[in-house]
Structure formats: C-alpha cells, structure tokens
Design an enzyme around this catalytic site. Structure first.
Site, mmCIF file in Angstrom:
data_model
loop_
_atom_site.group_PDB
_atom_site.id
_atom_site.type_symbol
_atom_site.label_atom_id
_atom_site.label_comp_id
_atom_site.label_asym_id
_atom_site.label_seq_id
_atom_site.Cartn_x
_atom_site.Cartn_y
_atom_site.Cartn_z
ATOM 1 N N GLN A 199 -1.202 -19.813 -19.458
ATOM 2 C CA GLN A 199 -1.193 -20.919 -18.366
ATOM 3 C C GLN A 199 0.506 -20.838 -18.060
ATOM 4 O OE1 GLN A 199 -3.623 -23.504 -20.307
ATOM 5 N NE2 GLN A 199 -4.061 -24.121 -18.396
ATOM 6 N N HIS A 227 -11.849 -24.509 -24.477
ATOM 7 C CA HIS A 227 -11.341 -24.102 -23.073
ATOM 8 C C HIS A 227 -10.102 -23.398 -23.318
ATOM 9 C CE1 HIS A 227 -9.956 -26.213 -19.324
ATOM 10 N NE2 HIS A 227 -9.037 -25.436 -19.717
ATOM 11 N N GLU A 228 -9.106 -23.554 -24.344
ATOM 12 C CA GLU A 228 -7.985 -22.790 -24.456
ATOM 13 C C GLU A 228 -8.311 -21.202 -24.560
ATOM 14 O OE1 GLU A 228 -5.683 -24.032 -23.033
ATOM 15 O OE2 GLU A 228 -6.443 -26.148 -23.032
ATOM 16 N N GLY A 287 -4.067 -29.669 -24.043
ATOM 17 C CA GLY A 287 -3.987 -28.267 -24.666
ATOM 18 C C GLY A 287 -3.590 -27.388 -23.720
ATOM 19 N N HIS A 313 -9.135 -19.275 -21.860
ATOM 20 C CA HIS A 313 -7.987 -18.896 -21.189
ATOM 21 C C HIS A 313 -7.457 -17.547 -21.929
ATOM 22 C CE1 HIS A 313 -6.967 -21.700 -18.083
ATOM 23 N NE2 HIS A 313 -6.891 -22.775 -19.284
ATOM 24 N N CYS A 366 -8.274 -28.824 -15.681
ATOM 25 C CA CYS A 366 -7.370 -27.696 -16.056
ATOM 26 C C CYS A 366 -6.083 -27.814 -15.597
ATOM 27 C CB CYS A 366 -8.079 -26.185 -16.026
ATOM 28 S SG CYS A 366 -7.027 -24.835 -16.357
ATOM 29 N N LEU A 367 -5.096 -27.705 -16.305
ATOM 30 C CA LEU A 367 -3.714 -27.790 -15.952
ATOM 31 C C LEU A 367 -3.287 -26.771 -14.681
ATOM 32 C CD1 LEU A 367 -1.528 -28.885 -19.027
ATOM 33 C CD2 LEU A 367 -2.431 -30.393 -17.120
#
Ligand code: ZN
Length: 162
Positions: free
Chosen positions: A49, A131-132, A44, A135, A89-90
């Site tokens: 990000q 999670h997204e 995701g 963000h 997390c990226l």
C-alpha cells in the site's frame, strides 16, 4: 517518506515478494508505514500500500502508539466459524463493505530481525491480519465483499465482487 498507493493503481494487484534481508531499511520502512497509517487513522497497513512489494505488514495495537510488525506472515489455520464486519481500506477511500472472514486464525511470521514467531488471533485483530495478508497477495476487499455498503459507484466493475 512513501505515500499511500490508491485504487485502481495496478501495484495493488501484484503479489509481494518474500523478505530475505532483515536490515535497517526494513525497520525504517515499518516505521514510515506506521506514520502513514497513524496519519490516515488506519488500523493496519501492508507494504504494497506504500508501493513496496514485500511481505511486510503492520497492525495497530489497542494503545494507538503501539503497533506490531509481521514479516512473511503465513496463515496456518482458518476457523470454520466466520464473521463479517464492515471493512474499509486506506487504499480505496470512500468504499465500505461487509467482508466474510474466519473468526480465528493462527499464523507464523518473522519479526524485523528475522526471528520466527507464531500467533493465535481472534476478534478485530484476526480480521485486520486477513485483510492485510490479502494485500500481500494482490487481493482487495472488492474481491471479497458480500455487500458494498458505501461508495459502490467508486468501484470499477471489472474488479467487482467475486
Ligand atoms: Zn486495505
């Protein structure tokens, strides 16, 4: 092509703005986000990000070449039943931790043409969406981890678990 924004970049702490214009630049950004997510082997990605502070996120499908796009997502229901898996997390490479989330959610969103939709999600998809969407509100897993399992030494203490 935008690049991944990495912790502790302050842009990760800002709330993203609602999308008002559904045009080809939005489609292009979603496509570029997919390429970045795929290259990083993510599941995701939120627009914040990649440094664009709009309420856009993508989620990988089971078929890794497919992805769903969510514009202006709003969670309308959180199940009382919780679940916790080890999340990464990226934007925070090397850090993993258990995060407690609702096991099921419902949400409304718009597609890339601005048409409204709703979805019920469970399992990994519900976790990725929560999670997204975090963000989009400047919230990172570091704020929610009940236990950091890897890379705690990489985390600045002023952003520690809360
Ligand atoms: Zn993340």
């Amino acid at each position: 092509m935008p690049a991944l924004v990495l912790y502790p970049d302050p842009r990760l702490r800002l709330a993203s703005k609602k999308i008002q214009t559904f045009d080809s630049s939005l489609q292009l950004l979603a496509r570029e986000m997919y390429d970045i997510m795929a290259r990083a082997d993510g599941i995701g990605l939120a627009a914040a990000q990649v440094g664009t502070l709009i309420r856009l996120l993508i989620v990988r499908e089971d078929d890794e070449r497919q992805y769903s796009v969510f514009c202006n997502p709003v969670i309308t229901y959180f199940s009382k039943k919780k679940t916790a898996i080890e999340e990464g997390c990226l934007s925070i490479p090397g850090v993993m931790g258990f995060v407690e989330r609702s096991a099921k959610i419902r949400l409304t969103y718009q597609d890339l043409a601005g048409a409204p939709h709703q979805e019920k999600a469970g399992g990994l998809r519900a976790i990725v969406l929560q999670h997204e969407i975090d963000h989009l509100n400047g919230i990172l897993i570091l704020d929610r981890t009940i236990q950091i399992t890897k890379g705690g030494n990489l985390v600045q203490t002023n952003h520690g678990a809360a």
